[in-house]
Write a protein that holds these residues in place. Sequence first.
Motif, PDB file in Angstrom:
ATOM      1  N   SER A   1       1.772 -14.472  37.064  1.00 16.99           N
ATOM      2  CA  SER A   1       0.640 -13.440  36.778  1.00 16.99           C
ATOM      3  C   SER A   1      -0.186 -12.279  37.503  1.00 16.99           C
ATOM      4  CB  SER A   1      -0.756 -14.785  37.167  1.00 16.99           C
ATOM      5  OG  SER A   1      -0.678 -15.044  38.152  1.00 16.99           O
ATOM      6  N   LYS A   2       0.615 -12.283  39.064  1.00 18.81           N
ATOM      7  CA  LYS A   2       0.567 -11.234  39.757  1.00 18.81           C
ATOM      8  C   LYS A   2       1.391 -10.151  39.701  1.00 18.81           C
ATOM      9  CE  LYS A   2      -0.825 -14.352  43.909  1.00 18.81           C
ATOM     10  NZ  LYS A   2      -0.491 -15.055  45.354  1.00 18.81           N
ATOM     11  N   ARG A   3       2.645 -10.031  38.626  1.00 24.71           N
ATOM     12  CA  ARG A   3       3.647  -9.832  38.425  1.00 24.71           C
ATOM     13  C   ARG A   3       3.796  -9.167  37.420  1.00 24.71           C
ATOM     14  NH1 ARG A   3       4.557  -7.250  43.550  1.00 24.71           N
ATOM     15  NH2 ARG A   3       4.610  -8.901  45.116  1.00 24.71           N
ATOM     16  N   LYS A   4       2.833  -9.375  36.244  1.00 25.60           N
ATOM     17  CA  LYS A   4       3.021  -9.298  35.009  1.00 25.60           C
ATOM     18  C   LYS A   4       2.790  -7.857  34.635  1.00 25.60           C
ATOM     19  CE  LYS A   4       1.019 -12.146  32.469  1.00 25.60           C
ATOM     20  NZ  LYS A   4      -0.146 -13.075  31.824  1.00 25.60           N
ATOM     21  N   SER A   5       1.560  -6.880  35.254  1.00 26.84           N
ATOM     22  CA  SER A   5       1.777  -5.761  34.924  1.00 26.84           C
ATOM     23  C   SER A   5       3.437  -4.944  35.160  1.00 26.84           C
ATOM     24  CB  SER A   5       0.683  -4.971  35.299  1.00 26.84           C
ATOM     25  OG  SER A   5       0.996  -5.137  36.926  1.00 26.84           O
ATOM     26  N   ASN A   6       4.056  -5.398  36.412  1.00 28.85           N
ATOM     27  CA  ASN A   6       5.371  -4.400  36.942  1.00 28.85           C
ATOM     28  C   ASN A   6       6.664  -5.187  35.259  1.00 28.85           C
ATOM     29  OD1 ASN A   6       7.164  -3.340  38.481  1.00 28.85           O
ATOM     30  ND2 ASN A   6       6.929  -4.761  40.316  1.00 28.85           N
ATOM     31  N   THR A   7       6.368  -5.430  34.788  1.00 29.89           N
ATOM     32  CA  THR A   7       7.755  -6.016  34.219  1.00 29.89           C
ATOM     33  C   THR A   7       9.341  -6.017  33.924  1.00 29.89           C
ATOM     34  OG1 THR A   7       7.209  -5.296  32.032  1.00 29.89           O
ATOM     35  CG2 THR A   7       6.083  -7.506  32.700  1.00 29.89           C
TER      36      THR A   7
END
Length: 229
Positions: A38-44
Amino acid sequence: MHIRRGDLHPHEQQYSGDYLPLERYVAGARSLLRSLRSKRKSNTTNDRYASTLDPNYTRTSLLLASDDPDILTSSSLSHATSPLTVQRAQERIQLATKATLDRTSPVEPLREPGSAYVKHIDENSGWEGGFFSALFYSLGNTQASTLRRLSQLPGSEGARSEQAMRMRELVGRAYLLDLAVLGESDGVVCAVSSAACRVLGVTMGWDAVRDGRWMNVDDGRPWSWDGSG
């Protein structure tokens, strides 16, 4: 994950005479994976978190370090972690059980040609069930040297053979390598009753502890150096 067995038992009253169930560690690891996702969802596009971001977690590997070499191959662990895969934290130095040593380096009594006398050779001594202090201090000692050491006066350290010291150093290096690898991972799940778990908290740093990337599964206690909560 770091799982301590041997002569150390958890703080939690229900398991104070036993060990925490493996499912407890795995549940913590799954929770940590969801949190990281959830914390890294924007950095796939970050390869480091590619497996963590897999919705089904099927390609995620959990690193495991334990003083009990049998845990990695136990059916209980494979059942609890499915469909995740589990691998050793490091392969360079591995602790071995007596069964493993008997398969790879069997010990057989020696008989001199033409003699009825059979020379006894001490059996293989493996790392069974985790770290036990008595087992650690017996490493590298023959039965005879162990008896001599036990027969000495209380308080005497006894003779330390070069072989014994080398074996103890090897075990220590194995533990330190495990901690070094886990300390550089994305997150750690462990039981704070273990000193190794607290060392991992220090290694990862306060930010990791505060962000929940260091997770204690023993008695719900928060971070503390002495494990007292």
